[in-house]
Design a protein around this motif. Structure first.
Motif, PDB file in Angstrom:
ATOM      1  N   ALA A 130      38.978  32.613  33.664  1.00 17.71           N
ATOM      2  CA  ALA A 130      39.294  32.445  35.085  1.00 17.71           C
ATOM      3  C   ALA A 130      40.200  33.576  35.562  1.00 17.71           C
ATOM      4  CB  ALA A 130      39.957  31.089  35.322  1.00 17.71           C
ATOM      5  N   ALA A 131      41.130  33.990  34.694  1.00 17.24           N
ATOM      6  CA  ALA A 131      42.006  35.119  35.035  1.00 17.24           C
ATOM      7  C   ALA A 131      41.188  36.394  35.190  1.00 17.24           C
ATOM      8  CB  ALA A 131      43.068  35.301  33.956  1.00 17.24           C
ATOM      9  N   ASP A 134      39.406  36.188  38.485  1.00 19.13           N
ATOM     10  CA  ASP A 134      40.340  36.387  39.596  1.00 19.13           C
ATOM     11  C   ASP A 134      40.721  37.860  39.740  1.00 19.13           C
ATOM     12  OD1 ASP A 134      40.303  33.713  40.155  1.00 19.13           O
ATOM     13  OD2 ASP A 134      42.197  33.255  39.156  1.00 19.13           O
ATOM     14  N   SER A 135      40.893  38.545  38.609  1.00 17.55           N
ATOM     15  CA  SER A 135      41.239  39.971  38.657  1.00 17.55           C
ATOM     16  C   SER A 135      40.137  40.771  39.326  1.00 17.55           C
ATOM     17  CB  SER A 135      41.483  40.500  37.238  1.00 17.55           C
ATOM     18  OG  SER A 135      42.605  39.881  36.658  1.00 17.55           O
ATOM     19  N   LYS A 137      37.951  39.657  41.514  1.00 20.24           N
ATOM     20  CA  LYS A 137      37.943  39.348  42.948  1.00 20.24           C
ATOM     21  C   LYS A 137      39.048  40.100  43.680  1.00 20.24           C
ATOM     22  CE  LYS A 137      36.059  34.683  42.325  1.00 20.24           C
ATOM     23  NZ  LYS A 137      36.362  33.227  42.386  1.00 20.24           N
ATOM     24  N   ALA A 138      40.182  40.284  42.992  1.00 18.69           N
ATOM     25  CA  ALA A 138      41.321  40.966  43.611  1.00 18.69           C
ATOM     26  C   ALA A 138      41.177  42.484  43.572  1.00 18.69           C
ATOM     27  CB  ALA A 138      42.612  40.551  42.910  1.00 18.69           C
TER      28      ALA A 138
END
Length: 442
Positions: A130-131, A134-135, A137-138
């Motif tokens: 998930a991290a 998220d990275s 996406k960011a």
């Protein structure tokens, strides 16, 4: 070697101010690991030619970032100069060093694994993936290779050293994986070498370490890496590997994993493909090892991986090699779980009855198929399979039924028990063939 180690210790003392002589040193193919008994830190020293400075820095930065997602990630510590990576040269060889937290706990024995263990491991890996998602996406990007770039040198070496038929099989698996889209829902930064020796169990906590192989890859590869380790080490040896995976591991693992990341169901269907790919990587890696000091029985380890790869299905191949090695419990190879097909048939004119017994799996299916097709060659038009004594059927057995369905004017089944019937139904074959038999319309 001793002189080199002493110089290394002196350099590390300058960098970290620790009494390196108290540390135990371990060496792998790429790294030195200095472990300080009873202390909360360890130092890893890598040979500079293996990875670029950017790659090493990116690994350490990513691990540091992961700490916010899980407290049980073994994060890096800075040096005396406040550097997360130190560099130095000894006799023309470049080294990079990094200090990490020492994992608490120990490797959990395979006999001590249970549902809660798989939930906890799934929870941890779900957090990490998930991290990674998220990275992405960011817009955060780490200077780490993609999975196929990382494996390219090993594949090039293997191509020159492995048998052609084995390499053809590995290439076929690779191409199937390469065809999977790099969708950010299931693709991002992964651990890259996630198995039961790279995490420790401390009570209810799972401590993860050794991110040296991290890369941009499919989340399913990490999942497959964990699963194949549990299966190869013999979790629930009384069962075939596929049943142990689908019944005793995956439901609990997914419970923990999906607390943080939900992969599309169709992607979970690729797990066996990634198990095959992970097994391929193991075969390629073992081909590069020349010293049995790294693996206690190098040739045995190679064959344990290569033999399943050369079968039509890797999980069925692991069943075969474990059974042949006597690794399964005695009950698995006798009584109602007998893997021998004792061929019995009766014929009358153009009709034949074949009595199936025990298990119709990767070990017994080829000979069974051969004998069934001999019936066809000898003039049999209608085939009845009596399954009264059949206790198990695998995907290899299903393929035998499908081939019979396509080649005989009429195929019927009788005496199918609930377990065997459920497997056949899952393939859709029962939609074409009921237990009383149906005419083949093809």
């Amino acid at each position: 070697m001793e002189k080199e180690l002493q110089v290394l210790r002196e350099e590390l003392l300058k960098c970290y101010g620790l009494d390196i002589n108290k540390a135990k040193c371990f060496f792998s193919t790429q790294n030195y690991a200095f472990i300080f008994p009873g202390e909360p830190h360890m130092i890893r020293v890598s040979i500079g030619s293996v990875k670029t400075r950017e790659e090493t820095m990116s690994e350490v930065l990513w691990v540091d970032d992961l700490k916010q997602f899980s407290e049980t990630v073994c994060e890096p510590f800075p040096s005396l100069k406040n550097h997360i990576v130190e560099e130095f040269e000894i006799d023309g060889v470049h080294y990079r060093a990094a200090m990490f937290r020492t994992a608490r706990g120990a490797v959990r024995e395979i006999t001590d694994l249970d549902a809660m263990h798989f939930i906890a491991v799934g929870d941890l890996l779900g957090r990490i993936h998930a991290a990674g998602a998220d990275s992405a996406k960011a817009g955060i990007s780490y200077k780490r290779k993609k999975w196929y770039e990382k494996q390219a040198p090993s594949f090039a070496y293997a191509r020159e050293n492995l048998p052609a038929d084995l390499m053809e099989r590995i290439d076929g698996i690779y191409e199937k994986v390469k065809a999977v889209p790099e969708d950010p829902r299931w693709f991002g930064m992964i651990h890259g070498d996630f198995h039961s020796n790279n995490y420790f169990v401390d009570g209810n906590n799972i401590w993860i370490f050794d991110f040296d192989e991290c890369n941009y890859g499919y989340f399913m590869y990490d999942i497959a890496s964990a699963c194949i380790t549990w299966l190869m080490n013999g979790y629930h040896m009384e069962k075939c590997r596929r049943d142990a995976l689908n019944e005793d591991i995956l439901p609990y693992f997914r419970t923990g994993y999906e607390l943080h990341l939900k992969l599309p169901e169709e992607h979970w269907q690729l797990l066996e493909l990634f198990i095959e790919y992970r097994t391929s990587i193991m075969a390629v890696s073992l081909s590069r090892i020349r010293s049995s000091g790294i693996v206690s029985d190098l040739e045995k380890a190679r064959q344990f991986v290569i033999f399943p790869l050369m079968q039509e299905n890797v999980l069925d191949g692991f069943d075969m090699i474990m059974r042949q090695a006597g690794a399964f419990k005695a009950g698995f190879a006798s009584g109602e779980t007998d893997s021998q097909q004792h061929w019995k048939e009766s014929r009358e004119g153009a009709e034949a009855i074949v009595y199936l017994e025990g298990r119709l799996d990767a070990l017994t299916a080829p000979e069974t198929e051969k004998k069934i097709m001999q019936l066809k060659e000898n003039g049999t038009q209608r085939l009845k399979l009596d399954c009264t004594e059949l206790v198990y059927i695998s995907s290899a057995g299903i393929r035998v039924l499908l081939k019979a369905y396509k080649n005989f004017a009429k195929l019927s089944l009788s005496g199918v028990n609930e377990d065997v019937g459920e497997v056949i139904a899952m393939t859709g074959l029962l939609d074409m063939l009921d237990q009383e038999g149906t005419e083949n319309r093809t």
